[in-house]
Design a protein around this motif. Structure first.
Motif, mmCIF file in Angstrom:
data_model
loop_
_atom_site.group_PDB
_atom_site.id
_atom_site.type_symbol
_atom_site.label_atom_id
_atom_site.label_comp_id
_atom_site.label_asym_id
_atom_site.label_seq_id
_atom_site.Cartn_x
_atom_site.Cartn_y
_atom_site.Cartn_z
ATOM 1 N N HIS A 34 -42.562 6.885 -29.903
ATOM 2 C CA HIS A 34 -41.364 6.813 -30.746
ATOM 3 C C HIS A 34 -41.236 8.108 -31.550
ATOM 4 O O HIS A 34 -42.238 8.646 -31.994
ATOM 5 C CB HIS A 34 -41.472 5.665 -31.761
ATOM 6 C CG HIS A 34 -41.503 4.314 -31.152
ATOM 7 N ND1 HIS A 34 -40.358 3.651 -30.797
ATOM 8 C CD2 HIS A 34 -42.526 3.497 -30.830
ATOM 9 C CE1 HIS A 34 -40.685 2.481 -30.288
ATOM 10 N NE2 HIS A 34 -41.991 2.370 -30.291
ATOM 11 N N TYR A 89 -31.383 7.147 -38.036
ATOM 12 C CA TYR A 89 -32.013 5.867 -37.697
ATOM 13 C C TYR A 89 -31.570 5.370 -36.325
ATOM 14 O O TYR A 89 -32.348 4.741 -35.614
ATOM 15 C CB TYR A 89 -31.713 4.812 -38.763
ATOM 16 C CG TYR A 89 -32.518 5.024 -40.028
ATOM 17 C CD1 TYR A 89 -33.893 5.187 -39.973
ATOM 18 C CD2 TYR A 89 -31.903 5.089 -41.267
ATOM 19 C CE1 TYR A 89 -34.638 5.399 -41.122
ATOM 20 C CE2 TYR A 89 -32.640 5.301 -42.419
ATOM 21 C CZ TYR A 89 -34.008 5.454 -42.335
ATOM 22 O OH TYR A 89 -34.744 5.669 -43.459
ATOM 23 N N ARG A 90 -30.354 5.664 -35.935
ATOM 24 C CA ARG A 90 -29.905 5.275 -34.601
ATOM 25 C C ARG A 90 -30.697 6.040 -33.541
ATOM 26 O O ARG A 90 -31.112 5.483 -32.538
ATOM 27 C CB ARG A 90 -28.414 5.519 -34.439
ATOM 28 C CG ARG A 90 -27.907 5.030 -33.094
ATOM 29 C CD ARG A 90 -26.427 5.134 -32.984
ATOM 30 N NE ARG A 90 -25.802 4.161 -33.878
ATOM 31 C CZ ARG A 90 -24.535 4.171 -34.206
ATOM 32 N NH1 ARG A 90 -23.745 5.101 -33.754
ATOM 33 N NH2 ARG A 90 -24.042 3.255 -35.011
ATOM 34 N N ARG A 93 -34.123 4.805 -32.381
ATOM 35 C CA ARG A 93 -34.255 3.698 -31.432
ATOM 36 C C ARG A 93 -34.660 4.186 -30.049
ATOM 37 O O ARG A 93 -34.923 3.384 -29.167
ATOM 38 C CB ARG A 93 -32.951 2.912 -31.335
ATOM 39 C CG ARG A 93 -32.698 2.066 -32.552
ATOM 40 C CD ARG A 93 -31.529 1.161 -32.301
ATOM 41 N NE ARG A 93 -30.383 1.725 -33.009
ATOM 42 C CZ ARG A 93 -29.140 1.418 -32.751
ATOM 43 N NH1 ARG A 93 -28.842 0.580 -31.798
ATOM 44 N NH2 ARG A 93 -28.169 1.963 -33.438
ATOM 45 N N GLN A 94 -34.696 5.508 -29.843
ATOM 46 C CA GLN A 94 -35.129 6.004 -28.545
ATOM 47 C C GLN A 94 -36.644 5.891 -28.444
ATOM 48 O O GLN A 94 -37.344 5.901 -29.448
ATOM 49 C CB GLN A 94 -34.681 7.439 -28.325
ATOM 50 C CG GLN A 94 -35.468 8.481 -29.091
ATOM 51 C CD GLN A 94 -34.936 9.866 -28.829
ATOM 52 O OE1 GLN A 94 -33.840 10.040 -28.325
ATOM 53 N NE2 GLN A 94 -35.701 10.863 -29.174
ATOM 54 N N TYR A 95 -37.125 5.763 -27.238
ATOM 55 C CA TYR A 95 -38.568 5.745 -27.013
ATOM 56 C C TYR A 95 -38.854 6.101 -25.564
ATOM 57 O O TYR A 95 -37.968 6.102 -24.715
ATOM 58 C CB TYR A 95 -39.186 4.386 -27.370
ATOM 59 C CG TYR A 95 -38.751 3.235 -26.486
ATOM 60 C CD1 TYR A 95 -39.442 2.925 -25.317
ATOM 61 C CD2 TYR A 95 -37.643 2.459 -26.824
ATOM 62 C CE1 TYR A 95 -39.042 1.863 -24.511
ATOM 63 C CE2 TYR A 95 -37.240 1.414 -26.021
ATOM 64 C CZ TYR A 95 -37.950 1.116 -24.868
ATOM 65 O OH TYR A 95 -37.548 0.078 -24.072
ATOM 66 N N TRP A 112 -30.580 6.079 -27.192
ATOM 67 C CA TRP A 112 -29.481 5.261 -27.721
ATOM 68 C C TRP A 112 -28.120 5.676 -27.209
ATOM 69 O O TRP A 112 -27.174 4.897 -27.245
ATOM 70 C CB TRP A 112 -29.513 5.242 -29.243
ATOM 71 C CG TRP A 112 -29.227 6.556 -29.902
ATOM 72 C CD1 TRP A 112 -30.103 7.590 -30.068
ATOM 73 C CD2 TRP A 112 -28.000 6.979 -30.478
ATOM 74 N NE1 TRP A 112 -29.498 8.623 -30.715
ATOM 75 C CE2 TRP A 112 -28.192 8.279 -30.981
ATOM 76 C CE3 TRP A 112 -26.749 6.403 -30.623
ATOM 77 C CZ2 TRP A 112 -27.197 9.003 -31.618
ATOM 78 C CZ3 TRP A 112 -25.755 7.120 -31.258
ATOM 79 C CH2 TRP A 112 -25.975 8.391 -31.744
#
Length: 190
Positions: A34, A89-90, A93-95, A112
């Protein structure tokens, strides 16, 4: 935490997960990477409360001096800061998920804004390359971990710090060496 790594214990057998057809798949390595965010949700709330309070004080001073048309502009910086954190913050959300099983090493990248992407490599032929520039502070000189096999390659963990990339590359290399120790699955023909 930017890296969640699971897999076999150093001297233990690989963990097993049930497969779809009643069999089991040995998992040698499973990491979810993350991007790091230095300010959590509670810290964000505190920061926004302080910024709003400071803006109210400044707006009050302007109103007291008869400059009330300035007041709406005091809220623009609050709005800009809120929007910047929302985008940040959006993007958090990638990982990336890197998983080594009996049969394949798979890389799954979830972003995202873009469709999910997957790469699959046979572990027997896989090569791990970890390049870190000598000077970490140089602009544009980001290190990366590259997984390659049969002309296909993919970089993983580009958003990690140099130490996190080193830890990830070392852990994946150890898991791959464990996979290759006898009795390892046979190499594919051809």
């Amino acid at each position: 935490m930017p890296i969640d790594i699971s897999g076999p214990q150093p001297d233990g057998p690989p963990s097993a997960e049930s497969g779809g057809a009643g069999g089991s798949v040995r998992v040698f390595f499973d990491a979810i990477l993350h991007p790091h965010r230095s300010l959590g949700r509670n810290g964000f709330r505190v920061l926004m409360a302080v910024v709003v309070a400071m803006n109210l004080i400044v707006a009050g001073i302007f109103v007291a001096h008869g400059a009330w048309p300035v007041v709406p502009f005091c809220g623009l910086d609050v709005l800009a800061l809120w929007l910047a954190f929302r985008v940040s913050y959006r993007s958090a959300r990638q990982y990336e998920r890197v998983r080594l099983t009996d049969t394949a090493l798979t890389v799954q990248r979830v972003h995202w804004k873009r469709p999910e992407r997957r790469w699959s490599f046979h572990p027997y032929w896989l090569r791990i390359t970890h390049n870190e520039p000598a000077d970490h502070d140089r602009r544009g000189a980001a290190g990366q971990v590259t997984l390659s096999s049969h002309g296909q390659s993919v970089g993983v963990g580009s958003f990690l710090s140099p130490d996190e990339r080193s830890t990830f590359a070392r852990a994946l290399g150890d898991a791959l060496r464990s996979w290759r120790r006898p009795p390892c699955p046979p190499a594919p023909a051809g």
